[in-house]
Design a protein around this motif. Structure first.
Motif, short mmCIF file in Angstrom:
data_model
loop_
_atom_site.label_atom_id
_atom_site.label_comp_id
_atom_site.label_asym_id
_atom_site.label_seq_id
_atom_site.Cartn_x
_atom_site.Cartn_y
_atom_site.Cartn_z
N MET A 1 34.92 37.20 43.73
CA MET A 1 35.68 35.95 43.72
C MET A 1 37.10 36.18 43.26
SD MET A 1 33.29 32.75 42.53
CE MET A 1 33.06 33.36 40.85
N ARG A 2 37.29 37.04 42.25
CA ARG A 2 38.64 37.29 41.76
C ARG A 2 39.51 37.91 42.85
NH1 ARG A 2 35.54 39.58 37.49
NH2 ARG A 2 35.23 38.09 35.80
N VAL A 3 38.96 38.90 43.55
CA VAL A 3 39.71 39.56 44.63
C VAL A 3 40.03 38.55 45.73
CG1 VAL A 3 39.59 41.31 46.44
CG2 VAL A 3 38.74 41.83 44.16
N PHE A 4 39.05 37.75 46.09
CA PHE A 4 39.25 36.77 47.15
C PHE A 4 40.34 35.77 46.77
CE2 PHE A 4 38.30 32.52 48.78
CZ PHE A 4 38.41 32.75 50.14
N LEU A 5 40.28 35.24 45.54
CA LEU A 5 41.27 34.25 45.12
C LEU A 5 42.67 34.85 45.05
CD1 LEU A 5 39.28 32.31 42.38
CD2 LEU A 5 39.99 31.46 44.61
N GLU A 6 42.77 36.09 44.57
CA GLU A 6 44.09 36.73 44.52
C GLU A 6 44.62 36.98 45.93
OE1 GLU A 6 46.08 37.08 42.19
OE2 GLU A 6 44.83 36.72 40.43
N THR A 7 43.74 37.32 46.86
CA THR A 7 44.17 37.50 48.25
C THR A 7 44.63 36.17 48.84
OG1 THR A 7 42.57 39.30 48.54
CG2 THR A 7 43.46 38.31 50.54
N ALA A 8 43.91 35.10 48.52
CA ALA A 8 44.29 33.77 49.01
C ALA A 8 45.65 33.35 48.46
CB ALA A 8 43.23 32.75 48.63
N ARG A 9 45.91 33.70 47.19
CA ARG A 9 47.19 33.32 46.58
C ARG A 9 48.35 34.14 47.13
NH1 ARG A 9 44.07 33.87 41.55
NH2 ARG A 9 43.25 31.83 40.97
N SER A 10 48.13 35.44 47.27
CA SER A 10 49.23 36.35 47.64
C SER A 10 49.33 36.59 49.14
CB SER A 10 49.05 37.69 46.93
OG SER A 10 47.87 38.35 47.39
N GLY A 11 48.23 36.37 49.86
CA GLY A 11 48.21 36.67 51.28
C GLY A 11 48.09 38.14 51.57
N SER A 12 47.76 38.93 50.54
CA SER A 12 47.69 40.39 50.71
C SER A 12 46.51 40.96 49.95
CB SER A 12 48.99 41.03 50.21
OG SER A 12 48.85 42.42 50.09
N VAL A 13 45.68 41.74 50.64
CA VAL A 13 44.57 42.41 49.99
C VAL A 13 45.10 43.48 49.04
CG1 VAL A 13 42.49 43.80 50.32
CG2 VAL A 13 43.01 41.95 51.91
N SER A 14 46.18 44.16 49.43
CA SER A 14 46.76 45.21 48.58
C SER A 14 47.23 44.65 47.25
CB SER A 14 47.94 45.88 49.31
OG SER A 14 47.52 46.48 50.50
N ILE A 15 47.93 43.52 47.29
CA ILE A 15 48.41 42.90 46.05
C ILE A 15 47.21 42.44 45.21
CG2 ILE A 15 49.65 40.91 45.11
CD1 ILE A 15 51.53 41.11 47.51
N ALA A 16 46.22 41.86 45.87
CA ALA A 16 45.02 41.40 45.16
C ALA A 16 44.32 42.57 44.49
CB ALA A 16 44.07 40.70 46.12
N ALA A 17 44.22 43.70 45.20
CA ALA A 17 43.57 44.90 44.63
C ALA A 17 44.30 45.35 43.38
CB ALA A 17 43.53 46.01 45.67
N ALA A 18 45.63 45.38 43.44
CA ALA A 18 46.43 45.81 42.28
C ALA A 18 46.23 44.87 41.10
CB ALA A 18 47.90 45.90 42.68
N ARG A 19 46.22 43.57 41.36
CA ARG A 19 46.07 42.59 40.28
C ARG A 19 44.68 42.63 39.67
NH1 ARG A 19 49.02 37.26 43.05
NH2 ARG A 19 51.17 38.07 42.91
N CYS A 20 43.70 43.06 40.45
CA CYS A 20 42.32 43.13 39.94
C CYS A 20 41.95 44.56 39.50
CB CYS A 20 41.34 42.65 41.01
SG CYS A 20 41.50 40.91 41.42
N HIS A 21 42.95 45.46 39.52
CA HIS A 21 42.75 46.85 39.09
C HIS A 21 41.66 47.54 39.91
CE1 HIS A 21 45.31 45.70 35.74
NE2 HIS A 21 44.44 44.73 35.43
N LEU A 22 41.74 47.36 41.23
CA LEU A 22 40.81 47.99 42.16
C LEU A 22 41.59 48.73 43.23
CD1 LEU A 22 38.35 45.00 42.82
CD2 LEU A 22 37.86 47.01 41.41
N SER A 23 40.91 49.65 43.88
CA SER A 23 41.52 50.29 45.05
C SER A 23 41.48 49.30 46.21
CB SER A 23 40.75 51.55 45.42
OG SER A 23 39.44 51.22 45.88
N GLN A 24 42.36 49.52 47.20
CA GLN A 24 42.36 48.61 48.33
C GLN A 24 41.04 48.65 49.11
OE1 GLN A 24 45.87 48.52 50.75
NE2 GLN A 24 44.82 47.59 52.50
#
Length: 394
Positions: A1-24
């Motif tokens: 859910m965290r990754v999904f919400l960050e992707t929804a906010r930023s429009g980018s899976v890469s940015i979401a991955a960085a914010r959630c401390h995960l690899s893309q």
């Protein structure tokens, strides 16, 4: 859910991955798992920006609410422990840990929780202790009969349950969007509404939707309110309280109902007119509990306990018990007029001609302030409103 919400906010899976401390790749896999779970795409992946699908937008709203509940639960846990719990531990909590926490809270036992989750007891125990390690504070206290939650865990589990409820609603909303009509409603019902309002609303709903299931939960008001605040119950119907039981609770009046002093039609007082309360005191009473509106009226307004010798010989809020006891002898009780409509028509209970004053009480719906029903749940609530209105006219 965290990754999904960050992707929804930023429009980018890469940015979401960085914010959630995960690899893309890990972030991409997480979103794919969500989409597999729901059986539909939640994101449209474009070259420069990811966008939400219609189902993705539905899930984003519920997921944001779920995360808010978890964060608020964690904040409450920190306040309970005097900030001994780790800061932002909620960002490290896993779905498996939350499921185990909720199951343990419901069962009061690692073993029973494991059976409910279809897991081994050591697995549930290990998951629970790993949650404690992340939180940095004790969450479980062993006792001879099982395990109980610490105060910090109790407030955190409330947030987890409310989050779980939001996710369940997202499943139902997405299923509806995909044309797979399904849904559920857990209704807490106090005695008054069980006779006509709830049965008629259930019949109307079942006749309209094949995939919708309604579960009616009965119990004492305090128990039902706790379940409502924790998300185990969606809505409660029955007598309202003044004031409301908590700041996070909303009450919606539907109609007013009067109380009546009642007996069996064969009672010596059944056909007499212009009776006084004093005329009933030489007969045995079956009284409602003091914490119910009818009980409060009997004990606080009519002050039946101030009599030299109380006529109360039994206490019960069960209509089945009341009906049975009244049939056994010259017993008297006080109950809602609406609640005995059918019994009066069947000739098994009658109203005694004892005038009452200040006995009107508000009947209505009780729900959480921030609860947002699905479209299908809203329809069931509309049926409850409709049949409440009809019942006052009949």
């Amino acid at each position: 859910m965290r990754v999904f919400l960050e992707t929804a906010r930023s429009g980018s899976v890469s940015i979401a991955a960085a914010r959630c401390h995960l690899s893309q790749p890990a972030a991409t896999q997480a979103i794919k798992q969500l989409e597999t779970t729901f059986g539909t795409a939640l994101l449209i992946r474009r070259r420069k920006q990811a966008a939400l699908t219609t189902c993705g937008a539905l899930f984003a709203q519920r997921a944001a609410n779920a995360m808010r509940h978890i964060n608020e639960g964690a904040s409450a846990a920190r306040r309970e422990t005097g900030t001994k719990a780790r800061a932002s531990f909620e960002t490290s909590v896993t779905a498996a840990q939350l499921r185990s926490l909720i199951a343990i809270a419901n069962a009061g036992s690692f073993t029973v929780a494991a059976k409910a989750l279809d897991l081994s007891q050591p697995t549930v125990h290990r998951t629970a202790r790993s949650l404690e390690a992340i939180a940095g504070t004790p969450l479980f206290i062993a006792r001879s009969s099982g395990v109980r939650l610490t105060p910090a865990a109790e407030v955190f589990v409330r947030g987890a349950k409310l989050a779980q409820s939001e996710i369940q609603q997202s499943y139902e909303e997405i299923s509806r969007e995909l044309g797979r009509e399904s849904g559920s409603f857990v209704l807490g019902s106090l005695p008054l509404a069980r006779t006509t309002i709830v049965p008629k609303a259930i019949h109307a709903m079942v006749s309209t939707f094949d995939g919708f299931q309604i579960r009616v939960v009965e119990g004492r008001y305090t128990e039902l309110i706790r379940s409502l605040r924790e998300g185990d119950i969606d809505c409660l119907i029955g007598a309202l309280r003044d004031p409301a039981p908590a700041d996070d609770i909303a009450q919606e009046p539907l109609f007013e109902d009067a109380l009546a002093i009642v007996a069996h039609p064969t009672h010596p007082l059944a056909k007499k007119c212009n009776l006084r309360l004093e005329d009933t005191l030489c007969y045995p009473w079956i009284a409602p509990p003091k914490d119910t509106p009818a009980g409060q009226y009997l004990f606080e307004t009519l002050r039946i306990e101030d009599q030299p010798e109380t006529p109360v010989r039994a206490v019960s809020s069960s209509m089945a018990v009341l009906r049975g006891v009244l049939a056994q002898g010259p017993y008297i009780s006080i109950v809602s007029r609406h609640q005995i409509k059918i019994d009066e028509k069947l000739g098994v209970i009658c109203k005694l001609d004892v005038p009452l004053h200040g006995d009107l009480r508000a009947i209505g719906l009780t729900y959480r302030n921030d609860w947002k029903p699905t479209q299908t749940q809203s329809l069931f609530i509309d049926y409850l409103r409709q049949f409440s209105s009809v019942s006052t006219q009949n």
